[in-house]
Design a protein around this motif. Structure first.
Motif, PDB file in Angstrom:
ATOM      1  N   PRO A 170       0.342  -1.284  -0.096  1.00  0.00           N
ATOM      2  CA  PRO A 170       0.259   0.148  -0.021  1.00  0.00           C
ATOM      3  C   PRO A 170       1.069   1.003  -0.081  1.00  0.00           C
ATOM      4  O   PRO A 170       1.211   2.441  -1.005  1.00  0.00           O
ATOM      5  N   ARG A 173       2.238   1.843  -3.875  1.00  0.00           N
ATOM      6  CA  ARG A 173       1.356   2.864  -4.451  1.00  0.00           C
ATOM      7  C   ARG A 173       1.411   3.489  -3.969  1.00  0.00           C
ATOM      8  O   ARG A 173       0.706   4.728  -4.761  1.00  0.00           O
ATOM      9  N   MET A 197      -0.410   0.063 -11.625  1.00  0.00           N
ATOM     10  CA  MET A 197      -1.343  -0.546 -10.817  1.00  0.00           C
ATOM     11  C   MET A 197      -0.878  -2.402 -11.470  1.00  0.00           C
ATOM     12  O   MET A 197      -0.960  -2.893 -10.198  1.00  0.00           O
ATOM     13  N   SER A 201       0.074  -4.880  -8.217  1.00  0.00           N
ATOM     14  CA  SER A 201      -0.673  -5.973  -8.117  1.00  0.00           C
ATOM     15  C   SER A 201       0.240  -7.209  -8.519  1.00  0.00           C
ATOM     16  O   SER A 201       0.090  -8.766  -7.447  1.00  0.00           O
ATOM     17  N   TYR A 379      -6.983  -1.710  -6.168  1.00  0.00           N
ATOM     18  CA  TYR A 379      -6.282  -0.564  -6.067  1.00  0.00           C
ATOM     19  C   TYR A 379      -6.754   0.608  -6.654  1.00  0.00           C
ATOM     20  O   TYR A 379      -5.842   1.741  -6.355  1.00  0.00           O
ATOM     21  N   MET A 395      -5.128   3.111   1.625  1.00  0.00           N
ATOM     22  CA  MET A 395      -4.218   1.647   0.573  1.00  0.00           C
ATOM     23  C   MET A 395      -3.777   0.620   1.575  1.00  0.00           C
ATOM     24  O   MET A 395      -4.088  -1.188   1.506  1.00  0.00           O
ATOM     25  N   LEU A 398      -6.838  -1.370   2.184  1.00  0.00           N
ATOM     26  CA  LEU A 398      -7.272  -2.682   1.571  1.00  0.00           C
ATOM     27  C   LEU A 398      -6.024  -3.377   1.282  1.00  0.00           C
ATOM     28  O   LEU A 398      -6.354  -5.459   1.127  1.00  0.00           O
TER      29      LEU A 398
END
Length: 476
Positions: A170, A173, A197, A201, A379, A395, A398
């Motif tokens: 997170p 990102r 992204m 991932s 995301y 983030m 998640l």
């Protein structure tokens, strides 16, 4: 499967339909506006100029991506590694499952707080403190598990490990989204964000798939303590390197900026919670698949091949996640979530009915094609919907949801496999996939309704403006 910075990070650069939109920078200025403070020409803080980096790789630095990738592995190794250690040391599968669940609980409760503090004070101090405590916790578990201390001590250390687990995915990102929206030319932002992204991932997926494999190799070739020592060493070296990397300054702390954070209650909006619920479903998917696959193979004496077959899922997932930037913009985020989560569900229906290793491998291959793009989409939606200055918090919400889902599902699936048999356990991944599909459908319906409401408001405003233009005197 599992975000650091200083001022509020930008919330997004794309709409739910996949179209690009402009978002403010963390300092409150438009993304194209230069910073006023002087910076080194190649640092993440450097202002826009003809000589500034125009690619994300140059903006972040060549060392950033390897460091951020390796720093994810301790997080991915924790659930399986702690379970392996506790079961070996205490001889109790139930205690191992409870320890995994408590670890996930610690991550779920404290992980978002780490994101909040990173939004508030910057990623660097949060990561340095969390990484140090996490390394000590991993080493402490290795000692406590083999000691005469009661089981509650083992669970307490497990909770500490989960609570202090560094949220590398997170936080990464958050850094990269900010760099994209502040350093790259506007025409390139939407495509770069999509590709980024996808890469992030894919990196998470690779860690979640191969992290347990690393644990298995270390535990079988050395001792059950080896994975914990290895994770502690990786945390000290690479999480520290990630914390000290110059990109940690690219997202300044909100205390250094006049820009105010969005109210905390915006984090409870349905648009964000539905994405968090989807991430929870992904965690449930990972946990149920790995544990039920292991149980099925154990029946035929092939438990040692579980990691290899599970790794098949990572191949397709990584390839498709990296290729998601090639998808047309008309293939909206809400549509992607529905399509690829449905593919996850179809693959798990095949998994539940698989007869033999060939069927299991085929199911894992199809599952990879669904799970990778689903994680990318989640995301991407999180980056888009994060309230001003709350990017790291969203983030980490998640990331924490994914790890708590994986932890809880691993414990539950293991218990059901022992008590009710593998014939029941193999249907748990189907139920986890249903959770992701339901969230995708609810998100699509809610997004469509919001778009329709916005269109009606625009139409009403246009009619009112037209009426005012035709009869202005009547409106005075």
């Amino acid at each position: 499967m599992s975000a650091q910075h200083s001022t509020p990070a930008p919330s997004s650069s794309r709409t739910d339909s996949g179209a690009p939109r402009t978002a403010p920078s963390a300092s409150g200025t438009p993304p194209s506006a230069p910073r006023t403070a002087p910076s080194a020409p190649n640092s993440p803080d450097a202002p826009h100029s003809p000589r500034s980096p125009i690619t994300l790789r140059r903006a972040a630095g060549a060392a950033y991506f390897p460091i951020a990738f390796i720093a994810r592995f301790p997080f991915a190794m924790m659930v399986v590694g702690t379970m392996t250690l506790v079961v070996a040391a205490r001889g109790s599968i139930a205690l191992g499952g409870w320890n995994a669940a408590v670890l996930g609980l610690g991550s779920a409760l404290v992980g978002p707080l780490l994101g909040f503090f990173a939004d508030r004070f910057g990623q660097r101090p949060v990561l340095l403190l969390a990484g140090t405590l996490n390394s000590l916790g991993l080493l402490a578990l290795a000692a406590v598990a083999y000691s005469s201390l009661p089981d509650t001590a083992v669970l307490a250390v497990g909770f500490l490990i989960g609570a202090t687990s560094p949220q590398i995915g997170p936080f990464s990102r958050t850094r990269l989204v900010h760099l994209i929206l502040t350093r790259l030319p506007e025409p390139r932002r939407a495509k770069t964000l999509n590709a980024t992204m996808g890469y992030e991932s894919a990196a998470d997926e690779t860690a979640f798939v191969f992290g347990p494999l690393v644990v298995g190799l270390l535990a079988t070739t050395m001792t059950p303590v080896a994975p914990m020592i290895g994770a502690a060493v990786l945390t000290l070296i690479f999480v520290t390197a990630f914390a000290l990397h110059p990109t940690a300054r690219a997202t300044p702390a909100s205390t250094d900026s006049p820009t105010r954070q969005a109210p905390a209650h915006e984090l409870r909006s349905l648009r964000i919670l539905i994405v968090v619920a989807g991430a929870l479903g992904v965690g449930l998917f990972f946990g149920t698949v790995l544990t039920s696959l292991t149980a099925v193979l154990a029946q035929s004496g092939r438990a040692d091949s579980a990691g290899l077959i599970y790794g098949v899922m990572g191949i397709g997932s990584t390839i498709l996640a990296l290729s998601i930037g090639l998808f047309p913009e008309v293939f909206s985020l809400r549509a992607r979530w529905v399509v690829f989560s449905a593919l996850m569900l179809a693959s798990m229906l095949g998994f539940a009915r698989a007869d033999g290793v060939g069927g299991l491998v085929a199911a894992m291959a199809v599952a990879g094609l669904g799970i990778g793009p689903t994680i990318v989409t989640l995301y991407s939606l999180a980056a888009e919907r994060a309230p001003q200055g709350r990017s790291a918090t969203v983030m980490t919400m998640l990331g924490s949801a994914t790890i708590v889902g994986q932890s809880a599902a691993s414990a539950l699936t293991g218990a059901i496999a022992e008590s009710a048999g593998t014939q029941v356990a193999v249907w748990l991944p189907v139920m986890a996939s249903v959770v992701v599909v339901v969230c995708a459908v609810l998100n699509a319906l809610g997004t469509t309704r919001l778009v329709e409401q916005a269109a009606r408001r625009e139409h009403a405003a246009a009619q009112q403006a037209q009426a005012l233009a035709q009869k202005p005197a009547d409106r005075l």
